[in-house]
Design a protein around this motif. Structure first.
Motif, PDB file in Angstrom:
ATOM      1  N   HIS A 257       5.495  -5.845  -3.612  1.00  0.00           N
ATOM      2  CA  HIS A 257       4.468  -6.893  -3.683  1.00  0.00           C
ATOM      3  C   HIS A 257       4.216  -7.474  -2.301  1.00  0.00           C
ATOM      4  CE1 HIS A 257       4.071  -7.016  -8.006  1.00  0.00           C
ATOM      5  NE2 HIS A 257       5.393  -6.985  -8.113  1.00  0.00           N
ATOM      6  N   CYS A 258       2.985  -7.881  -2.070  1.00  0.00           N
ATOM      7  CA  CYS A 258       2.660  -8.556  -0.817  1.00  0.00           C
ATOM      8  C   CYS A 258       2.528 -10.052  -1.093  1.00  0.00           C
ATOM      9  CB  CYS A 258       1.391  -7.977  -0.205  1.00  0.00           C
ATOM     10  SG  CYS A 258      -0.086  -8.206  -1.206  1.00  0.00           S
ATOM     11  N   SER A 259       2.208 -10.797  -0.063  1.00  0.00           N
ATOM     12  CA  SER A 259       2.159 -12.253  -0.203  1.00  0.00           C
ATOM     13  C   SER A 259       0.769 -12.801  -0.522  1.00  0.00           C
ATOM     14  CB  SER A 259       2.664 -12.903   1.087  1.00  0.00           C
ATOM     15  OG  SER A 259       1.822 -12.532   2.161  1.00  0.00           O
ATOM     16  N   CYS A 260      -0.233 -11.939  -0.598  1.00  0.00           N
ATOM     17  CA  CYS A 260      -1.584 -12.464  -0.850  1.00  0.00           C
ATOM     18  C   CYS A 260      -1.701 -12.936  -2.309  1.00  0.00           C
ATOM     19  CB  CYS A 260      -2.655 -11.427  -0.519  1.00  0.00           C
ATOM     20  SG  CYS A 260      -2.650  -9.997  -1.579  1.00  0.00           S
ATOM     21  N   PRO A 261      -2.593 -13.881  -2.556  1.00  0.00           N
ATOM     22  CA  PRO A 261      -2.693 -14.444  -3.906  1.00  0.00           C
ATOM     23  C   PRO A 261      -3.311 -13.504  -4.943  1.00  0.00           C
ATOM     24  CG  PRO A 261      -4.259 -15.505  -2.421  1.00  0.00           C
ATOM     25  CD  PRO A 261      -3.420 -14.581  -1.592  1.00  0.00           C
TER      26      PRO A 261
ATOM     27  N   GLU B   7      -3.812  -9.526  -5.045  1.00  0.00           N
ATOM     28  CA  GLU B   7      -3.663  -8.208  -4.425  1.00  0.00           C
ATOM     29  C   GLU B   7      -4.846  -7.266  -4.657  1.00  0.00           C
ATOM     30  OE1 GLU B   7      -0.557  -4.886  -5.371  1.00  0.00           O
ATOM     31  OE2 GLU B   7       0.439  -6.463  -4.206  1.00  0.00           O
ATOM     32  N   PRO B   8      -5.378  -7.141  -5.867  1.00  0.00           N
ATOM     33  CA  PRO B   8      -6.483  -6.191  -6.090  1.00  0.00           C
ATOM     34  C   PRO B   8      -7.756  -6.499  -5.303  1.00  0.00           C
ATOM     35  CG  PRO B   8      -5.491  -6.808  -8.180  1.00  0.00           C
ATOM     36  CD  PRO B   8      -4.898  -7.708  -7.129  1.00  0.00           C
ATOM     37  N   THR B   9      -7.957  -7.740  -4.916  1.00  0.00           N
ATOM     38  CA  THR B   9      -9.183  -8.078  -4.177  1.00  0.00           C
ATOM     39  C   THR B   9      -8.909  -8.415  -2.713  1.00  0.00           C
ATOM     40  OG1 THR B   9      -9.059 -10.425  -4.777  1.00  0.00           O
ATOM     41  CG2 THR B   9     -10.274  -8.951  -6.281  1.00  0.00           C
ATOM     42  N   CYS B  10      -7.726  -8.181  -2.247  1.00  0.00           N
ATOM     43  CA  CYS B  10      -7.350  -8.538  -0.868  1.00  0.00           C
ATOM     44  C   CYS B  10      -8.040  -7.598   0.131  1.00  0.00           C
ATOM     45  CB  CYS B  10      -5.840  -8.448  -0.709  1.00  0.00           C
ATOM     46  SG  CYS B  10      -5.283  -8.778   0.970  1.00  0.00           S
ATOM     47  N   PRO B  11      -8.877  -8.125   1.017  1.00  0.00           N
ATOM     48  CA  PRO B  11      -9.574  -7.263   1.980  1.00  0.00           C
ATOM     49  C   PRO B  11      -8.624  -6.648   3.016  1.00  0.00           C
ATOM     50  CG  PRO B  11     -10.095  -9.573   2.394  1.00  0.00           C
ATOM     51  CD  PRO B  11      -9.284  -9.524   1.135  1.00  0.00           C
ATOM     52  N   LEU B  12      -7.550  -7.366   3.377  1.00  0.00           N
ATOM     53  CA  LEU B  12      -6.582  -6.807   4.325  1.00  0.00           C
ATOM     54  C   LEU B  12      -5.878  -5.599   3.704  1.00  0.00           C
ATOM     55  CD1 LEU B  12      -5.077  -6.823   6.993  1.00  0.00           C
ATOM     56  CD2 LEU B  12      -3.485  -8.481   5.986  1.00  0.00           C
TER      57      LEU B  12
ATOM     58  N   VAL C  71       0.820  -1.215   0.000  1.00  0.00           N
ATOM     59  CA  VAL C  71       0.000   0.000   0.000  1.00  0.00           C
ATOM     60  C   VAL C  71       0.854   1.266   0.000  1.00  0.00           C
ATOM     61  CG1 VAL C  71      -1.940  -1.171   1.107  1.00  0.00           C
ATOM     62  CG2 VAL C  71      -0.344   0.147   2.514  1.00  0.00           C
ATOM     63  N   SER C  72       2.162   1.106  -0.100  1.00  0.00           N
ATOM     64  CA  SER C  72       3.044   2.270  -0.101  1.00  0.00           C
ATOM     65  C   SER C  72       2.944   3.016  -1.429  1.00  0.00           C
ATOM     66  CB  SER C  72       4.496   1.842   0.125  1.00  0.00           C
ATOM     67  OG  SER C  72       5.338   2.973   0.061  1.00  0.00           O
ATOM     68  N   LEU C  73       2.739   4.323  -1.335  1.00  0.00           N
ATOM     69  CA  LEU C  73       2.621   5.148  -2.537  1.00  0.00           C
ATOM     70  C   LEU C  73       3.972   5.383  -3.206  1.00  0.00           C
ATOM     71  CD1 LEU C  73       0.124   7.770  -1.080  1.00  0.00           C
ATOM     72  CD2 LEU C  73      -0.395   5.974  -2.748  1.00  0.00           C
ATOM     73  N   ARG C  74       5.030   5.479  -2.408  1.00  0.00           N
ATOM     74  CA  ARG C  74       6.346   5.804  -2.946  1.00  0.00           C
ATOM     75  C   ARG C  74       7.327   4.642  -2.934  1.00  0.00           C
ATOM     76  NH1 ARG C  74       8.124  11.175  -0.158  1.00  0.00           N
ATOM     77  NH2 ARG C  74       9.200  11.606  -2.088  1.00  0.00           N
ATOM     78  N   TYR C  75       7.072   3.629  -2.139  1.00  0.00           N
ATOM     79  CA  TYR C  75       7.991   2.505  -1.988  1.00  0.00           C
ATOM     80  C   TYR C  75       7.236   1.185  -2.134  1.00  0.00           C
ATOM     81  CZ  TYR C  75      10.748   6.263   0.089  1.00  0.00           C
ATOM     82  OH  TYR C  75      11.412   7.438   0.313  1.00  0.00           O
ATOM     83  N   TYR C  76       6.365   1.118  -3.118  1.00  0.00           N
ATOM     84  CA  TYR C  76       5.529  -0.065  -3.318  1.00  0.00           C
ATOM     85  C   TYR C  76       6.359  -1.341  -3.374  1.00  0.00           C
ATOM     86  CZ  TYR C  76       2.704  -3.574  -5.588  1.00  0.00           C
ATOM     87  OH  TYR C  76       2.071  -4.740  -5.879  1.00  0.00           O
TER      88      TYR C  76
END
Length: 161
Positions: free
Chosen positions: A103-107, A109-114, A96-101
């Motif tokens: 990838h996260c570990s969720c399968p 990302e666009p639909t991840c509720p967390l 969710v970082s605007l300047r230092y994006y």
């Protein structure tokens, strides 16, 4: 238990800047004096102040009566800017970082509720930290209570982790 919190680097940097703002006009403050009156380690503070000097927020004066002073209008420097300079991203998770994006570990990302909630957390945090300046911070007196508005009685009573 690990926690989301401000790093010591940012905490110490902000405390030192508040001191410089509150004593602006009294002449440069020696690093040792700045460290002593704020209970900060001198060597670590020296590294922090070097970073702040490099970007022009503080300036140094050499000599027997030398030291550090604020170099800019403190109302022009946000707390968020200082934290970014000293630590980088102001986001609870990299995705969710605007300047230092990152990838996260969720399968998915666009639909991840967390991630969706963490975007809201990021936005609320940025609204405060990018609006509040070091001049505003220096003008604050502080609060004796950790829960001055009485919103967190359950947590203080140990009924909420």
């Amino acid at each position: 238990m690990p926690a989301m919190r401000l790093s010591r680097r940012s905490e110490y940097g902000l405390r030192a800047l508040v001191d410089l703002v509150r004593h602006d006009g009294e002449g440069p403050i020696a690093l040792a004096a700045l460290a002593e009156r704020n209970h900060l380690p001198v060597k670590f503070l020296e590294q922090i102040m070097s970073t702040l000097k490099h970007v022009g927020i503080v300036r140094t004066t050499l000599g027997a009566h030398g030291g550090y002073a604020i170099a800019v209008d403190p109302s022009s420097v946000s707390i968020g800017r200082v934290i970014r300079l000293l630590d980088g991203a102001l986001a609870p998770v990299p995705c969710v970082s605007l300047r230092y994006y990152g990838h996260c570990s969720c399968p998915d990302e666009p639909t991840c509720p967390l991630r969706d909630v963490m975007i809201d957390v990021r936005d609320a945090m940025l609204e405060i930290l990018d609006d509040e300046t070091i001049a505003d911070l220096a003008a604050r007196e502080g609060r004796a209570s950790i829960d001055p508005r009485g919103r967190h009685a359950d947590a203080l009573a140990g009924r909420r982790p």
